[in-house]
Design an enzyme around this catalytic site. Structure first.
Site, PDB file in Angstrom:
ATOM      1  CB  CYS A 118      -0.614   3.652  -1.271  1.00 16.05           C
ATOM      2  SG  CYS A 118      -0.944   2.067  -2.061  1.00 16.05           S
TER       3      CYS A 118
HETATM    4  N1  GLN Z   1      -4.754  -0.419  -5.642  1.00 18.04           N
HETATM    5  C1  GLN Z   1      -3.352  -0.202  -5.464  1.00 18.04           C
HETATM    6  C2  GLN Z   1      -2.602  -1.436  -5.007  1.00 18.04           C
HETATM    7  O1  GLN Z   1      -3.155  -2.467  -4.831  1.00 18.04           O
HETATM    8  C3  GLN Z   1      -3.101   0.939  -4.508  1.00 18.04           C
HETATM    9  C4  GLN Z   1      -3.614   0.599  -3.175  1.00 18.04           C
HETATM   10  C5  GLN Z   1      -3.579   1.751  -2.240  1.00 18.04           C
HETATM   11  O2  GLN Z   1      -3.687   2.917  -2.569  1.00 18.04           O
HETATM   12  N2  GLN Z   1      -3.522   1.341  -1.038  1.00 18.04           N
HETATM   13  O3  GLN Z   1      -1.446  -1.349  -4.816  1.00 18.04           O
END
Ligand code: GLN
Length: 230
Positions: free
Chosen positions: A2
């Site tokens: 994210c």
């Molecule tokens: N693991 C978290 C999720 O599934 C954050 C993923 C991310 O940082 N892309 O939302």
């Protein structure tokens, strides 16, 4: 992974912070510049912000891509705040895809976003987590542990899960706490406030990269960087 962002300073509109910057979260949702894991962030988004007359932050979260939310785009120019935390999501495989898995997560005044991945078995289930998503579990544990102890928390979880990426971003409306732990993080110190973000939202030469395994604390006009125990 994210991408996330927090602002602390003079009031700015959510549109300015989230939608309008040339490489801001809206563009990062489909064309991030520094993302190492995942190509885009189309699995939801969220924003939390503080209004003077309320103790607790307001939140707007969605399971849709940020670019597919015209109602938010319509309202965002007239919502302004001096403290904002926002994120766009690229879900980790196996995690739920509904709105409750999108950051920011909340406990009382605190908002928290996680850019990364963590083994949920290391954390153990938490009854107050908003979702079974690893980031929501991490948030619930960190809220319990105490956001003011974020440095110890991240170093501890990181030592028990060497594969974890633990870039967290927290605010209670008065301060920003962030970690860089195996992903990118930058900050911009402007005359009217400070932005902490996964990556620069424009090409302002004042953006500074946070070194790997560091804690960032923003309070008032002061930005403090501290090395974390790796
Ligand atoms: N693991 C978290 C999720 O599934 C954050 C993923 C991310 O940082 N892309 O939302």
């Amino acid at each position: 992974m994210c991408r996330h962002l927090a602002w602390l300073g003079a009031p700015r509109s959510l549109s300015d912070l989230v939608l309008e910057q040339p490489h801001g979260l809206l563009v990062q949702s489909y064309a991030p510049r520094r993302q190492r894991h995942g190509l885009m962030n189309a699995d939801g988004w969220g924003v939390g912000f503080f209004a003077a007359e309320r103790k607790q932050p307001a939140r707007w979260r969605s399971s849709r891509p940020l670019w597919a939310d015209p109602s938010f785009a319509s309202v965002a120019p007239v919502l302004s705040a001096g403290c904002v935390l926002a994120a766009v999501r690229s879900a980790t495989a196996g995690m739920p895809l509904d709105e409750t898995a999108a950051a920011p997560f909340q406990s009382g005044r605190w908002l928290m976003s996680h850019n990364g991945v963590v083994d949920r078995a290391i954390l153990g289930p938490h009854p107050d987590a908003e979702s079974v998503c690893d980031s929501a579990q991490l948030a619930a544990h960190l809220f319990d542990y105490g956001p003011e102890r974020t440095a110890e928390f991240v170093a501890d979880v990181g030592s028990r899960d060497p594969g974890a990426r633990l870039n967290v971003l927290l605010t209670d409306g008065h301060q920003i706490i962030a970690t860089r732990w195996n992903d990118t993080l930058s900050y911009l110190h402007r005359d009217d406030g400070v932005v902490v973000a996964s990556e620069p939202y424009d090409d302002d030469p004042r953006w500074a990269d946070v070194p790997e395994h560091h804690l960032v604390e923003v309070s008032g006009d002061t930005v403090t960087l501290t090395e974390l125990e790796a």
